[in-house]
Design an enzyme around this catalytic site. Structure first.
Site, PDB file in Angstrom:
ATOM      1  N   HIS A 279      -9.834   1.769   4.403  1.00 20.49           N
ATOM      2  CA  HIS A 279      -8.080   1.953   5.440  1.00 20.49           C
ATOM      3  C   HIS A 279      -9.177   3.129   6.557  1.00 20.49           C
ATOM      4  O   HIS A 279      -9.399   3.576   6.039  1.00 20.49           O
ATOM      5  CB  HIS A 279      -7.796   1.999   4.355  1.00 20.49           C
TER       6      HIS A 279
ATOM      7  N   GLY B  65       1.882   3.003  10.865  1.00 21.16           N
ATOM      8  CA  GLY B  65       3.167   3.706  10.448  1.00 21.16           C
ATOM      9  C   GLY B  65       4.034   3.892  11.831  1.00 21.16           C
ATOM     10  O   GLY B  65       4.582   5.044  12.125  1.00 21.16           O
TER      11      GLY B  65
ATOM     12  N   GLU C 298      -7.025   4.995   7.156  1.00 24.45           N
ATOM     13  CA  GLU C 298      -6.814   6.325   7.160  1.00 24.45           C
ATOM     14  C   GLU C 298      -8.453   7.013   6.038  1.00 24.45           C
ATOM     15  O   GLU C 298      -8.578   7.978   6.251  1.00 24.45           O
ATOM     16  CB  GLU C 298      -5.848   6.610   6.270  1.00 24.45           C
TER      17      GLU C 298
ATOM     18  N   ASN D 110       1.386  -1.037  -0.196  1.00 27.70           N
ATOM     19  CA  ASN D 110      -0.109   0.081   0.260  1.00 27.70           C
ATOM     20  C   ASN D 110       0.366   1.241   0.129  1.00 27.70           C
ATOM     21  O   ASN D 110       1.513   1.650   1.387  1.00 27.70           O
ATOM     22  CB  ASN D 110      -0.797  -0.251   1.770  1.00 27.70           C
TER      23      ASN D 110
ATOM     24  N   GLU E 205      -5.863  -4.543   9.884  1.00 23.60           N
ATOM     25  CA  GLU E 205      -4.844  -3.313  10.909  1.00 23.60           C
ATOM     26  C   GLU E 205      -5.031  -2.456  12.232  1.00 23.60           C
ATOM     27  O   GLU E 205      -6.177  -1.075  11.781  1.00 23.60           O
ATOM     28  CB  GLU E 205      -4.925  -2.050   9.361  1.00 23.60           C
TER      29      GLU E 205
ATOM     30  N   SER F 236       2.704  -2.015  10.909  1.00 27.84           N
ATOM     31  CA  SER F 236       4.755  -1.748  10.838  1.00 27.84           C
ATOM     32  C   SER F 236       5.016  -3.082  10.378  1.00 27.84           C
ATOM     33  O   SER F 236       6.161  -3.458  10.790  1.00 27.84           O
ATOM     34  CB  SER F 236       5.081  -1.254  12.220  1.00 27.84           C
TER      35      SER F 236
ATOM     36  N   LYS G 265       0.452   4.295  -0.362  1.00 24.86           N
ATOM     37  CA  LYS G 265      -0.734   5.037   0.047  1.00 24.86           C
ATOM     38  C   LYS G 265      -0.413   6.813  -1.216  1.00 24.86           C
ATOM     39  O   LYS G 265      -0.321   6.227  -2.175  1.00 24.86           O
ATOM     40  CB  LYS G 265      -0.166   5.713   1.182  1.00 24.86           C
TER      41      LYS G 265
HETATM   42  P1  PGA Z   1       2.472   0.831   7.786  1.00 28.18           P
HETATM   43  O1  PGA Z   1       1.404   0.985   7.089  1.00 28.18           O
HETATM   44  O2  PGA Z   1       3.340  -0.618   7.307  1.00 28.18           O
HETATM   45  O3  PGA Z   1       3.222   2.274   7.022  1.00 28.18           O
HETATM   46  O4  PGA Z   1       2.703   0.474   9.119  1.00 28.18           O
HETATM   47  C1  PGA Z   1       0.354  -0.123   6.638  1.00 28.18           C
HETATM   48  C2  PGA Z   1      -1.015   0.593   5.912  1.00 28.18           C
HETATM   49  O5  PGA Z   1      -1.654   1.321   6.479  1.00 28.18           O
HETATM   50  O6  PGA Z   1      -1.750  -0.462   5.631  1.00 28.18           O
END
Ligand code: PGA
Length: 256
Positions: free
Chosen positions: A96, A174, A98, A9, A168, A214, A11
């Site tokens: 997601h 993140g 976000e 992903n 998640e 992460s 983003k």
């Molecule tokens: P990350 O994001 O690996 O940077 O923690 C995962 C995601 O949001 O799909």
């Protein structure tokens, strides 16, 4: 046995030029490996270039980060399922965290998009997961159940098996703070139990549930080694072609 599925992903990262730069080393690193499904999820603007690069590549598929539930029309700024299909997109990430927290997407909206994706034979990757406050308040299972019931409402058993879920935990996205393999496994096992209850055991057994938050090369093997973890949705660590290839290769090693 569920085949593992590892998705990148990106983003709001990666220009068209950077996308080209990613694939050269990445495709060399993973070679013809196909024991896991690999999905690259670039921003919309890089989908056409990625599709062109992947046209003759069998073992890497393309995904999109979001889409509209509507087919076409006056929806300024939105992208439809058929527009994605035209660019050889096979998967679409929906709901997601976000999208949910920053852009106000609700389970109901995610559910509409999930149905629209299936109608267009795109495979949805539906994201669910609790915040830190919800975990601290012992609400993990209640939150997951609500998201499962809401986001997946009305799917047939067949559609559910063509749906990928991504667990998640919001506090792990993140932040560098990964769920422990046991915390992740517990959540995944709960999700599968809920799917069994709401659909049936044979269906629940086929659904692939990714972990996201992460994930990096160093923690891949222990997370992917858990019985109910069927892959990863990788954000930050997927921007580095060699690092992301390492995650894929550490995952398929377990399949041997
Ligand atoms: P990350 O994001 O690996 O940077 O923690 C995962 C995601 O949001 O799909």
């Amino acid at each position: 046995m569920r085949k593992k599925i590892i998705a990148a992903n990106w983003k709001m990262n990666m220009t068209v030029g950077e996308t080209e730069g990613f694939f050269k080393p990445f495709l060399i690193e993973i070679g013809s490996e196909k024991r896991a499904d690999v999905v690259i999820v670039p921003p919309f603007t890089a989908l056409a270039k990625a599709g062109e690069i992947l046209r003759n590549v069998q073992n890497v598929k393309l995904g999109a980060q979001n889409m509209s539930a509507e087919k076409s029309g006056a929806f300024t700024g939105e992208i439809s399922a058929s527009m994605l299909r035209e660019l050889f997109v096979r998967y679409v990430v929906l709901g997601h965290s976000e999208r949910r927290t920053i852009f106000g997407e609700t389970d109901e909206m995610v559910n509409k998009k999930t149905h629209a994706a299936h109608a267009a034979t795109l495979r949805p990757i539906v994201c669910i997961g609790e915040t830190l406050a919800e975990r601290d308040a012992n609400q993990v299972e209640a939150v997951l159940e609500k998201q499962i019931r809401g986001s997946l409402a009305g799917l047939s058993a067949e559609q559910l098996t063509e749906t990928v879920l991504a667990y998640e935990p919001v506090w792990a996205i993140g932040t560098g703070r990964t769920a422990t393999p046991q915390q992740a496994q517990d959540a995944h096992a709960f999700i599968r139990r809920k799917l069994t209850e709401l659909w049936d055991a044979a269906t629940a057994d086929k659904v692939r549930i990714q972990y996201g938050g992460s994930v990096k090369p160093a923690n891949t093997a222990e997370l992917m080694g858990q019985p109910d973890i069927d892959g990863a949705l990788v954000g930050g660590a997927s921007l580095d072609p060699r690092g992301f290839a390492e995650i894929v290769l550490a995952t398929v090693k377990l399949a041997r």
